[in-house]
Design an enzyme around this catalytic site. Structure first.
Site, PDB file in Angstrom:
ATOM      1  N   LYS A 127     -16.755 -57.175  61.282  1.00 35.85           N
ATOM      2  CA  LYS A 127     -15.318 -57.437  61.112  1.00 35.85           C
ATOM      3  C   LYS A 127     -14.494 -56.554  62.047  1.00 35.85           C
ATOM      4  O   LYS A 127     -13.536 -57.006  62.673  1.00 35.85           O
ATOM      5  CB  LYS A 127     -14.908 -57.198  59.646  1.00 35.85           C
TER       6      LYS A 127
ATOM      7  N   GLN B  14     -14.317 -54.144  50.982  1.00 37.05           N
ATOM      8  CA  GLN B  14     -15.605 -54.835  50.978  1.00 37.05           C
ATOM      9  C   GLN B  14     -16.223 -54.787  49.580  1.00 37.05           C
ATOM     10  O   GLN B  14     -16.258 -53.736  48.933  1.00 37.05           O
ATOM     11  CB  GLN B  14     -16.542 -54.188  52.014  1.00 37.05           C
TER      12      GLN B  14
ATOM     13  N   ASP C 230      -8.115 -61.151  52.218  1.00 33.65           N
ATOM     14  CA  ASP C 230      -9.216 -61.838  51.529  1.00 33.65           C
ATOM     15  C   ASP C 230      -8.688 -62.967  50.646  1.00 33.65           C
ATOM     16  O   ASP C 230      -9.455 -63.833  50.216  1.00 33.65           O
ATOM     17  CB  ASP C 230      -9.961 -60.845  50.616  1.00 33.65           C
TER      18      ASP C 230
END
Ligand code: GUN
Length: 291
Positions: A53, A97, A120
């Site tokens: 990422k 995460q 997200d």
């Protein structure tokens, strides 16, 4: 033999488009869109994802930064970091995460991220907006699924879509997006009776269960489009002692013989998810400060 939906190639195209839009943001705003990724603990797979990422964000001209926190970081310390990032004008996107260590309450953490920086799309405000048909920041893997269906020229109106898996990360949001495109949507899961028969109804089958190679040809209608969201690491003694390999939730070889189109693992939804994260980061930056 099915058409292979090449997520790697489509993601590359998407990243190319984003690079131009990022350059235009930088010239207007005098700064790059910024993505901050937070990882707690030392799960090796999670560290691989986070590095990918970070690399992808800098490659399109964004500012990518990773906060690597020790496994014994307290919940309070994590929440405090998130409040600092929420208040920082140079931070456009925040991603924590998952999974988190057991002593940290995931719900509390996801609720603390500003909904305007929630790249997200996991904040209840963003999940709710998606559910009422006013999508703002949409989860990345579901967005990648829709992009691949578009590239495959699947016209969803009236089709039967079956989503296997009911997670907040993939199953529920992808079902919402398919419904918004006028598909008839079923969400199936581990307790669904006669799962294979339910799946065989599908014109579009999304496998997001997280169980290696669970979906065989007997789950798939001739001519269906199959999206495999699973990323499972399994032992591969055929490659040598102690070796592993990545497989999806779908038995690729046998399903490819009956499907019209199918995503591979790796090289399907994985790269698409990362490209969509970058799209969300730019979108979040534009939402807060304008184009
Ligand atoms: N862990 C597995 N998938 C995801 C994801 O999409 N986002 C985050 N933050 N963590 C994950």
């Amino acid at each position: 033999m099915a058409e292979i939906l090449d997520g790697k190639r489509v993601a590359e195209t998407l990243r190319g488009e984003l690079k131009d839009r990022v350059a235009s943001f930088v010239s207007k705003r005098g700064r790059a869109p910024g993505l901050d990724v937070v990882i707690v603990g030392d799960d090796p797979a999670s560290h691989v994802y986070v590095r990918a990422k970070e690399k992808a964000s800098t490659e399109v001209g964004m500012r990518g930064r990773v906060h690597r926190l020790a496994v014994d970081t307290t919940e309070l310390a994590l929440l405090t970091l998130l409040e600092t990032l929420n208040a920082d004008d140079a931070v456009d996107g925040i991603l924590v995460q998952l999974p988190l260590p057991k002593h940290i309450d995931e719900t509390k953490v996801l609720d603390t991220i500003s909904p305007w920086k929630d790249v997200d799309g996991f904040h209840p405000e963003n999940a709710g907006l998606l559910a009422v048909g006013r999508p703002r920041l949409v989860p990345c893997t579901p967005m990648g699924c829709m992009r691949l269906l578009e590239v495959a020229k699947v016209s969803l109106a009236g089709l039967r879509a079956v989503v296997v898996g009911r997670s907040n990360i993939v199953g529920k949001p992808v079902a919402q997006l398919l419904l918004a495109q006028h598909a008839t949507v079923t969400i199936a899961h581990s307790r669904t009776k006669d799962l294979a028969a339910v799946c065989r109804e599908a014109d579009v089958l999304v496998a997001a269960v997280g169980r290696a190679e669970m979906i065989g040809a007997d789950f798939v209608k001739e001519g269906a489009v199959v999206l495999d969201v699973g990323i499972n690491r399994i032992d591969a003694p055929e490659l040598g002692a102690g070796k592993t390999r990545l497989v999806g939730d779908v038995r690729f070889d046998e399903v490819a013989k009956v499907a019209r189109a199918i995503t591979p693992v790796p090289g399907g939804l994985g790269p698409m998810t990362i490209a969509c994260l970058l799209a969300n980061t730019l979108h979040a930056a534009e939402l807060r400060v304008g184009r």
